[in-house]
Design a protein around this motif. Structure first.
Motif, mmCIF file in Angstrom:
data_model
loop_
_atom_site.group_PDB
_atom_site.id
_atom_site.type_symbol
_atom_site.label_atom_id
_atom_site.label_comp_id
_atom_site.label_asym_id
_atom_site.label_seq_id
_atom_site.Cartn_x
_atom_site.Cartn_y
_atom_site.Cartn_z
ATOM 1 N N LEU A 134 26.736 34.594 -23.508
ATOM 2 C CA LEU A 134 26.414 33.269 -24.022
ATOM 3 C C LEU A 134 25.463 33.446 -25.201
ATOM 4 N N PHE A 135 25.857 32.901 -26.343
ATOM 5 C CA PHE A 135 25.006 32.919 -27.524
ATOM 6 C C PHE A 135 24.359 31.550 -27.678
ATOM 7 N N HIS B 152 20.897 40.635 -20.537
ATOM 8 C CA HIS B 152 22.112 41.336 -20.983
ATOM 9 C C HIS B 152 23.211 40.340 -21.376
ATOM 10 N N ASN B 153 23.183 39.150 -20.793
ATOM 11 C CA ASN B 153 24.285 38.199 -20.953
ATOM 12 C C ASN B 153 24.005 37.030 -21.889
ATOM 13 N N ILE B 154 22.749 36.714 -22.105
ATOM 14 C CA ILE B 154 22.404 35.577 -22.963
ATOM 15 C C ILE B 154 21.641 36.100 -24.173
ATOM 16 N N ILE B 155 22.183 35.798 -25.338
ATOM 17 C CA ILE B 155 21.586 36.263 -26.588
ATOM 18 C C ILE B 155 21.065 35.050 -27.347
ATOM 19 N N MET B 156 19.772 35.029 -27.572
ATOM 20 C CA MET B 156 19.167 33.954 -28.344
ATOM 21 C C MET B 156 19.175 34.375 -29.814
ATOM 22 N N VAL B 157 19.948 33.685 -30.600
ATOM 23 C CA VAL B 157 20.165 34.063 -31.997
ATOM 24 C C VAL B 157 19.139 33.415 -32.917
ATOM 25 N N LEU C 288 33.289 33.275 -31.212
ATOM 26 C CA LEU C 288 33.226 32.680 -29.872
ATOM 27 C C LEU C 288 34.627 32.420 -29.327
ATOM 28 N N ASP C 289 34.750 32.497 -28.019
ATOM 29 C CA ASP C 289 35.989 32.081 -27.362
ATOM 30 C C ASP C 289 35.945 30.590 -27.054
#
Length: 177
Positions: free
Chosen positions: A33-34, A56-61, A74-75
């Motif tokens: 999740l971005f 590992h799963n959530i990336i704060m951009v 993104l999907d």
């Protein structure tokens, strides 16, 4: 690969998304999740991510200018707002042939036809949101037509000619009422 582009505020319902996503990761550890954007809840969100072992799963951009590049990676896009106006980001995402999972508030229901070009869920409903996320994960091959429908929706309903005509019709109805 899911993502959301939003101000990190209470209105955008980010914590409902985080709670739903946390359940998804338990069964699908290679799901990401971005979170694109910034706001007053950033520190609270970072704390939640660390506390729930989701680094590992959530990336704060953070705030970005290259939104269209991010959208194309993104999907599926998620807009879990508690309330909303008319979200232009949905149009941008759908024009890139990506479906949107959004709450059934504000302009979302004018853009998204549930099950045709995206999905609508009730605001604050973690279980519904989780269910749609799972469906997207487990049926990616079936979503190709929905992605195309998302693009068609933008091309047919939200092109400049149609918007101009709708405004003209509206103003004419006011004066000819």
């Amino acid at each position: 690969c899911f993502g959301t582009i939003a101000r990190l505020t209470e209105q955008k319902g980010i914590f409902y998304l985080l709670k739903a996503f946390k359940e998804i990761v338990k069964k699908n550890e290679n799901t990401f999740l971005f979170l694109i954007g910034d706001g007053e809840l950033r520190e609270d969100i970072e704390h939640y991510i660390i506390e729930n072992n989701l680094r590992h799963n959530i990336i704060m951009v953070g705030k970005r200018a290259d939104i269209m590049d991010i959208i194309s990676s993104l999907d599926c896009y998620i807009l879990p707002s508690i309330y909303e106006g008319f979200p232009i980001t949905n149009l941008e995402v759908m024009s890139s042939e990506r479906i949107v999972i959004a709450t059934n508030v504000g302009g979302n229901k004018e853009i998204i036809v549930d099950g045709v070009n995206g999905y609508l869920v009730d605001p604050k409903n973690i279980e519904q949101l989780k269910s749609k996320l799972e469906y997207v994960l487990n049926n990616r091959e079936n979503l190709m037509e929905m992605n195309k429908n998302a693009r068609r929706t933008i091309e047919k309903r939200f092109n400049l000619d149609n918007i101009y005509k709708e405004y003209l019709d509206y103003y004419n109805s006011l004066f000819n009422g």
